[in-house]
Design an enzyme around this catalytic site. Structure first.
Site, PDB file in Angstrom:
ATOM      1  N   PRO A   2      40.277  36.823  33.950  1.00  0.00           N
ATOM      2  CA  PRO A   2      39.886  38.037  34.644  1.00  0.00           C
ATOM      3  C   PRO A   2      38.711  38.768  33.964  1.00  0.00           C
ATOM      4  O   PRO A   2      38.534  38.677  32.758  1.00  0.00           O
ATOM      5  CB  PRO A   2      41.154  38.898  34.594  1.00  0.00           C
ATOM      6  CG  PRO A   2      42.261  37.962  34.276  1.00  0.00           C
ATOM      7  CD  PRO A   2      41.629  36.931  33.400  1.00  0.00           C
ATOM      8  N   GLU A   3      37.950  39.489  34.798  1.00  0.00           N
ATOM      9  CA  GLU A   3      36.810  40.249  34.319  1.00  0.00           C
ATOM     10  C   GLU A   3      37.147  41.741  34.390  1.00  0.00           C
ATOM     11  O   GLU A   3      38.295  42.114  34.633  1.00  0.00           O
ATOM     12  CB  GLU A   3      35.574  39.879  35.135  1.00  0.00           C
ATOM     13  CG  GLU A   3      35.269  38.378  35.058  1.00  0.00           C
ATOM     14  CD  GLU A   3      34.116  37.916  35.938  1.00  0.00           C
ATOM     15  OE1 GLU A   3      33.279  38.757  36.315  1.00  0.00           O
ATOM     16  OE2 GLU A   3      34.046  36.714  36.245  1.00  0.00           O
ATOM     17  N   LYS A  60      37.189  43.724  28.025  1.00  0.00           N
ATOM     18  CA  LYS A  60      38.229  42.985  28.735  1.00  0.00           C
ATOM     19  C   LYS A  60      39.575  43.045  28.018  1.00  0.00           C
ATOM     20  O   LYS A  60      40.535  42.406  28.446  1.00  0.00           O
ATOM     21  CB  LYS A  60      37.801  41.517  28.907  1.00  0.00           C
ATOM     22  CG  LYS A  60      36.537  41.315  29.736  1.00  0.00           C
ATOM     23  CD  LYS A  60      36.207  39.829  29.851  1.00  0.00           C
ATOM     24  CE  LYS A  60      34.884  39.598  30.542  1.00  0.00           C
ATOM     25  NZ  LYS A  60      34.549  38.159  30.657  1.00  0.00           N
ATOM     26  N   ARG A 267      27.764  27.318  32.690  1.00  0.00           N
ATOM     27  CA  ARG A 267      28.450  28.085  33.728  1.00  0.00           C
ATOM     28  C   ARG A 267      27.879  27.761  35.105  1.00  0.00           C
ATOM     29  O   ARG A 267      26.665  27.783  35.308  1.00  0.00           O
ATOM     30  CB  ARG A 267      28.288  29.591  33.482  1.00  0.00           C
ATOM     31  CG  ARG A 267      28.777  30.069  32.126  1.00  0.00           C
ATOM     32  CD  ARG A 267      30.295  30.041  32.028  1.00  0.00           C
ATOM     33  NE  ARG A 267      30.773  30.757  30.863  1.00  0.00           N
ATOM     34  CZ  ARG A 267      31.232  32.007  30.904  1.00  0.00           C
ATOM     35  NH1 ARG A 267      31.269  32.674  32.028  1.00  0.00           N
ATOM     36  NH2 ARG A 267      31.675  32.574  29.791  1.00  0.00           N
TER      37      ARG A 267
END
Length: 280
Positions: A2-3, A60, A267
């Protein structure tokens, strides 16, 4: 993942579910790998008898504020999930690593299929703020100090790709792969553009779009592309509004050019070759 929006959503949901101010009666550790700066026994003794008084976020990292000025810091990494629910036979144990039992017959479970998440405990605020993990975390886009001038000062001498640069948590915290693509598309900047070539005006666009997109994602409880859930059987909704990420080989929503997907520092990266011309 999660971001930042997903972590913010997790915190809001836990607070709304009234996890605060209940005594932790028992801690069950099924997979001790998640515990990083203590032994399992020390972790259990640290939490039992305490209450969670608040939950905040630094980048985060999720920070559980406990009674007696203690802190429990969690990083969800790729697949971590925190579910607070009534303790019953229906509570799942699949991928469960740690479970806290409270005096109100509820449990807080940490689930992680990849087992990459991390738990740290700290005896006071000074130890928390000075830990090596948080020393590497910079301000995030929702911080009022995150300005175009701040960003330009941080990046104008960096020769690597702008996408890699805004993913660097020591420069800007909270932005991950999905939102980096969305922010750069909204700012009309090619992800491979060297950061040092990004102008102050372009930094203004990055800052403006980062704040807007991340706030919008929070409004829709984050983005679920793979497996993010903010509660058992509840997923995010912002994936419906992604303009570029995950839309490779589809027409650009602005100009109709086919969206490309490349690798940037390993990425998967989406961009429109017309709206985001490469600056070299």
């Amino acid at each position: 993942m999660p971001e930042l929006p997903e972590v913010t959503t997790v915190i809001k949901v836990l607070k709304d579910a009234k996890v605060l101010n209940h005594v932790i009666k028992k801690v069950n550790i099924l997979k001790p790998k998640v515990i990083k700066n203590s032994t399992p026994k020390e972790f259990i003794n640290f939490l039992v008898g305490e209450k969670i008084t608040d939950i905040t976020r630094i980048g985060k990292y999720i920070i559980f504020h406990l009674t007696h000025n203690k802190y429990w810091m969690v990083h969800l990494r790729m697949e971590g999930k925190l579910f607070y629910e009534l303790n019953s036979k229906e509570v799942s144990t699949r991928h469960l690593m740690v479970q806290l039992e409270f005096d109100n017959n509820h449990v807080l479970g940490y689930y992680d299929s990849r087992m990459f998440g991390t738990f740290h405990i700290f005896n006071n605020e000074n130890d928390l703020n000075n830990c090596k993990e948080l020393q590497r975390v910079s301000i995030d886009p929702l911080n009022t100090n995150f300005t175009a001038e701040y960003l330009y000062d941080k990046i104008h001498k960096i020769n690597r790709a702008i996408k890699t640069t805004i993913l660097d948590q020591s420069l800007v915290s909270g932005i991950g792969n999905i939102y980096a693509d969305e922010i750069l598309f909204a700012s009309r900047i090619h992800p491979l553009t060297p950061a040092k070539l990004v102008t102050l005006d372009e930094c203004k666009n990055i800052v403006k779009n980062a704040k807007f997109i991340l706030k919008d994602a929070i409004k829709f409880n984050g983005t679920t592309v793979f497996s993010f859930k903010f509660a058992m059987n509840h997923s995010g909704g912002f994936q419906k509004y992604l303009k570029i990420y995950g839309h490779d080989k589809e027409p650009c929503p602005v100009c109709g050019t086919i969206i490309n997907k490349i690798k940037v520092n390993g990425r998967g990266t989406h961009f429109c070759p017309k709206c985001q011309p490469l600056k070299e």
